[in-house]
Design an enzyme around this catalytic site. Sequence first.
Site, PDB file in Angstrom:
ATOM      1  N   GLU A 157       0.850  -1.183   0.000  1.00 18.00           N
ATOM      2  CA  GLU A 157       0.000   0.000   0.000  1.00 18.00           C
ATOM      3  C   GLU A 157       0.893   1.243   0.000  1.00 18.00           C
ATOM      4  OE1 GLU A 157      -3.074   0.878  -0.166  1.00 18.00           O
ATOM      5  OE2 GLU A 157      -3.433   2.653   1.052  1.00 18.00           O
ATOM      6  N   ASP A 167       1.440  -1.396   6.509  1.00 21.18           N
ATOM      7  CA  ASP A 167       1.866  -0.791   7.767  1.00 21.18           C
ATOM      8  C   ASP A 167       1.087  -1.351   8.949  1.00 21.18           C
ATOM      9  OD1 ASP A 167       3.719   0.826   6.568  1.00 21.18           O
ATOM     10  OD2 ASP A 167       2.330   2.510   6.308  1.00 21.18           O
ATOM     11  N   ASP A 218      -0.655   0.127  11.029  1.00 21.94           N
ATOM     12  CA  ASP A 218      -1.573   1.158  11.510  1.00 21.94           C
ATOM     13  C   ASP A 218      -2.969   0.913  10.941  1.00 21.94           C
ATOM     14  OD1 ASP A 218      -1.406   1.812   8.891  1.00 21.94           O
ATOM     15  OD2 ASP A 218      -0.462   3.767   9.174  1.00 21.94           O
ATOM     16  N   ASP A 266      -4.671   2.274   8.469  1.00 22.50           N
ATOM     17  CA  ASP A 266      -4.761   2.110   7.016  1.00 22.50           C
ATOM     18  C   ASP A 266      -4.243   0.740   6.590  1.00 22.50           C
ATOM     19  OD1 ASP A 266      -5.857   4.542   6.675  1.00 22.50           O
ATOM     20  OD2 ASP A 266      -3.976   5.565   6.166  1.00 22.50           O
TER      21      ASP A 266
END
Length: 642
Positions: A427, A500, A502, A504
Site C-alpha cells: 500500500e 503498515d 496502523d 490504514d
Amino acid sequence: MEKYEHKYGAEQIQVLEGLEAVRKRPGMYIGSTSVRGLHHMVYEIVDNGVDEALAGYCTEINIIIEKGNVITVIDNGRGIPVEIHPKTKISTAETVYTVLHAGGKFGGDSGYKVSGGLHGVGASVVNALSNWVEVTIERDGGIYEMKFEKGKTVKKLEKIGNSNKTGTKVRFLADDTIFESLEYEYEVLEKRLREIAFLTKGLKITLEDQREDPPKKAEFCYEGGLNSFVEFLNKTKEKIYPTPIYIEKQGEVPVEIAIQYTTSYTENIYTFVNNINTVEGGTHLEGFKRALTKVFNDYARNHNILKEKDSNLQGEDIREGITAVISVKVKEPQFEGQTKTKLGNSEVTAVVASVVNEALSTFLEENPQVAKAVLEKCVSAARAREAARKARELVRKKSSLETSTLPGKLADCSSKVADECEVYIVEGDSAGGSAKQGRDRKFQAILPLWGKMLNVEKARADKIYGNDKLNPVIVALGAGIGSDFDITKIRYGKVIIMADADVDGAHIRTLLLTFFFRYMRPLIENGNVYLAQPPLYKLYKKGMQDIYCYTDEDLDKTLERLEKEGIDRTTLGMQRYKGLGEMNPEQLWETTMNPDSRILIKVTMEDAIKADEIFSLLMGDEVEPRREFIEQNAKYVKNLDI
Ligand code: 1YM
C-alpha cells in the site's frame, strides 16, 4: 432433546496402545502443540459432555478457566461408568482416561462420536498431555474421584461421599513441557462453545474466565438451533425474509439445515459433520447445492418466472446472498482434503439432496412471497453474471490488443517460474518505491496499490473487474476470479501482503484477505497467501549491528538480553517505525524481504474467515453491530497511529 439410541459401555472399549506414544508424538494426536492444540484439549473434554447431551442425558455443560490456566469442565450427564471393566480389570472411568482410544469410539455402532476425523481421540490424550488431571464422578448414589499426573494414575477411582445427583467434573492443567503456551484465549473458546451450542439445540453451555477480575462470563443456549446460528451470522445484514427456512430430518444420516437470504452479494454456507466444521465442504455441501439449484429452477419454471426461452439459473445465481448452515451426523465419516475437513462419504450427497428437495419445494409452495423475493434476487444475479462476463471479455480483448497485459504499476520479476516467484502487494507511495529498489528482481515482483477502497460486501463481480484497486491484483496474479479462478495459472507461488501496522494498513489487509477469501479462495486453501512482518523497532548503538524487533514482546526480550550482556538500555538508540515508508531500500530488504532473514506469516482459512467477519461488520448494512464493535475494540486502537 432428541435421544439417539446407542449402547456402548464398558465392553466396547478397545485397548490399543499406551499413553507414552501420545507424549512422544503429541502433534499426531492433538494436531499441534501450539495454542491451537491447547484449545483442542478443552474441546476433547467438552465433546464427551456434548456426546452425553446428544444421547439425551445431559442438559448443561460448564467450562471454567481458572487462574493459572487450569481448566474445569462440568456436565450433568450420567457420569462416566465406575464399575470394573472386564478387560482391563480397572474401573471403566480409569480405563477411559488411561487407555488410548478408549470410549468405544472406534466401533461402527458407537453413536455419532466417531472421532471427528481431526483429533477426536478423547480423554486419554488430554490425560497424557496434562501435568495433572482430576476427575470427579457423581453416579449410582456416590461421589467418586481419581487423579493422574502426566497420564499416570496417582489416585485410583475411589468413593469419597454420597450424592443423589449425577454428572462428571474434570479439572486439568496442560503440560507446559509439551505445549508452547498455556494461555487460553477467551474469544477462541467462546466462539467454539457458541458454535457447539448452536449445533446442539437446547444444550446450555456456560464459560467463565476467572483469570479476570471480575470474572468474564458467557452463557449459550439456543432453542432455535441452526436457525439461531443463521440469525447470528446475519446479525449485521439486511434480510430478505425474517425467519430462516428450517429443514430437519432424522434417519440413517440425520440432516439439519437453516437458510436465510440477505441483500448481500456473497455466499456464506457453513457445513458441519458431527459438530466439526468441514471448512473444505464435501459431499453434504454438494447434495445441498444440487438440490437448491434444482428446486429453485423447477419453481421458477412452474410459476412462469423463467419463460420457455430463458436458460436455467446457475447455482451461483441462486446462492448469491445466501447464509446457510448445514449439519449432518455421519457414523463413519471419511475426511479428505488438505486439512482433512472435507467430507468424502459419497452416500451423503443423495441423502442431503433428497431431504432438501422435498422440504424446500414444499416450503416454497407454502410461502410464495419468500419464493418470489429470493427468485427476484437470483434473476438479477444472473443478469449481473452476464454483465460480468461481458466486462471480463472486454478486459481480455483489451489486454490482448495491448503489448503488455500486466498493470502499469507492477514491477515484475524476471523469472517466469511461478513456484519461485513472489509478489509483494504494497500500500502506498514511498513503501512501494523502497520495495522496488530493495527487492531481488529475479524472483520478487512489487505491486503498489492505489485507488479507493472497494466495498466487496456491496459489489458484484462485474464491479470488481472494473475496480481500480482490485483489478491490478486480478491481472497481476493472472488466474481469474470467482468460478473462473484457476490456480494453475497463478503467476506467483507466494502472494505477500505488505502493509503498515496502523489503521490504514489494517484496512488494506482486511480488504485483500476478504477479497481473496471470497473470490480466490483456493489461493488461501493452498497456502499461497502471506503477510509480511515488518519490524516495529530498531535498536542501534555505535559499534553495534542494528537490531530489529518485530513485536513489543520481542523488544522487551531483546532489551533484557542486551542488559545481561552488559549493554545498558539508556545507551541505546531506538527508532519506532511508524510505517514501511520510513525504511530505506536496504533496511526493507534486510528486515522484511530477504528470504533468509524475514518473517512471513502464512494466512490460514481461519484468518481469512475472521477478516471476512470483520469486513462484513465494518462494511455491512447494520449500524448497531458496527458501533458495538468499534466501542469494544476502541481500547486496542490506542497503540495505533491515527
Ligand atoms: C466433563 C466431561 O466425560 N461426561 C460423560 C462421559 C461418559 C458418559 C457420561 C457415559 C457414557 C455412556 C454411559 C455410554 C463416557 N462414558 C464412557 C464409557 N464429561 C464427560 N458422561 N454412561 C456414561 O456412552 O454408554 C466414555 S465417555 F466409555 F465409559 F462409556
